[in-house]
Design an enzyme around this catalytic site. Sequence first.
Site, PDB file in Angstrom:
ATOM      1  N   SER A  90       0.836  -1.192   0.000  1.00 29.25           N
ATOM      2  CA  SER A  90       0.000   0.000   0.000  1.00 29.25           C
ATOM      3  C   SER A  90       0.883   1.259   0.000  1.00 29.25           C
ATOM      4  CB  SER A  90      -0.963  -0.028   1.181  1.00 29.25           C
ATOM      5  OG  SER A  90      -1.924   0.997   1.077  1.00 29.25           O
ATOM      6  N   ASP A 129      -9.918  -3.713  -5.657  1.00 28.96           N
ATOM      7  CA  ASP A 129      -9.243  -2.583  -5.024  1.00 28.96           C
ATOM      8  C   ASP A 129      -9.490  -1.338  -5.879  1.00 28.96           C
ATOM      9  OD1 ASP A 129      -7.532  -0.729  -3.887  1.00 28.96           O
ATOM     10  OD2 ASP A 129      -5.719  -1.947  -4.107  1.00 28.96           O
ATOM     11  N   HIS A 156      -8.379  -4.312  -1.079  1.00 29.87           N
ATOM     12  CA  HIS A 156      -7.132  -3.733  -0.605  1.00 29.87           C
ATOM     13  C   HIS A 156      -6.756  -4.356   0.740  1.00 29.87           C
ATOM     14  CE1 HIS A 156      -4.114  -0.581  -1.100  1.00 29.87           C
ATOM     15  NE2 HIS A 156      -4.178  -0.370   0.205  1.00 29.87           N
TER      16      HIS A 156
END
Length: 356
Positions: free
Chosen positions: A198, A301, A331
Amino acid sequence: MGMAIYSSILILFLWFCQLGHKITASDEQKTPSHTLQEAYDALGIKPNSDGSLTREIRIPMVNATPNVEPSSTTQIALSKDIPLNPFTKTFIRLYKPLNPKKNCKIPLIIYVHGGDFVLFSAKTVIFHEFCNQISAQFPAVVASVEYRLAPEHRLPAAYDDVMDAIMWARSQAACVNGSDAWIKTLADFSRVFLLGSSAGGNAAYHAALCALDLNLSPIKIRGLIMNQPYFGGVNRTESEIKLSEDAYVPLYVNDLLWTFSLPKNANRDHEFCNPLMIGRSYDLGKIKRLPRVMMKGDGGDPLVDRQKTLVNFLKAKGVEVVSIFNEGGHHGIETSNTTAGQELYDAMKDFILSTR
């Protein structure tokens, strides 16, 4: 070449990279509206008058485990905390396999955790367990970076902290002021990899670009692994619009996080957020010198179109990219789904073993 001609060529090139991942006009007004308080509540944060945040700890933090725990039936790695920069109060949580092979060097992985640059820590349990797993399974020595968070420390603070970790690895390899025993015994400094999840994927990418300008000998960065990297832009992608109310990265929360993370008065087309604007700070010509790249994303995502566009961009610049885009998912799926987690560990291990 005149600046006008250069700009036209760059615009055409970026448009080409976006084929298949349509960017719409700037359209915050097309997404459902939410209040700032809703975003604060979703994140578990409270803004303070001095510009800092009070963060509610929703995911526990854990101590390092430097010693074998005789009563444990699940321990697979050892870990310890090492100061990194006394001025910024950063540190590295270092991991090694519980029972490494004798006289066998293993890769060194510099890991950067997620949290949108605003939340979490190298001590957060989900990232601690992630590092335990990759250290044991690959196997590898893992250096997880405790970097400074925004908005108290806006970007590029996190990038600088990752660069400190890279230079720390270089100093360890050169035995400057001594070398940590785990590192000295186990780490193969000719096989260093940058890995980020991320926001950590974003930071690892920018650190990899910065590292191209430095003499890092005797270490060698062989690869860059980005797991669902956190990028954005002013204009919405199709996946962002489709998944604007996503349970994990809703746009109204995402937009607030970028206002905290980016330099003041910058918008989401700043190069720290939008990788297609990278030419503003970095020589586009040097991107082709990036090491081999692995990109992993998931169709569920909202950020997936950004990740696919970056893959196209890097390939067009001559970078070798291994991309894995799964249908569905979300995610951070590897932190909550053991099957997805194991698939990610296996894919990263294959990437590392096949990178020379």
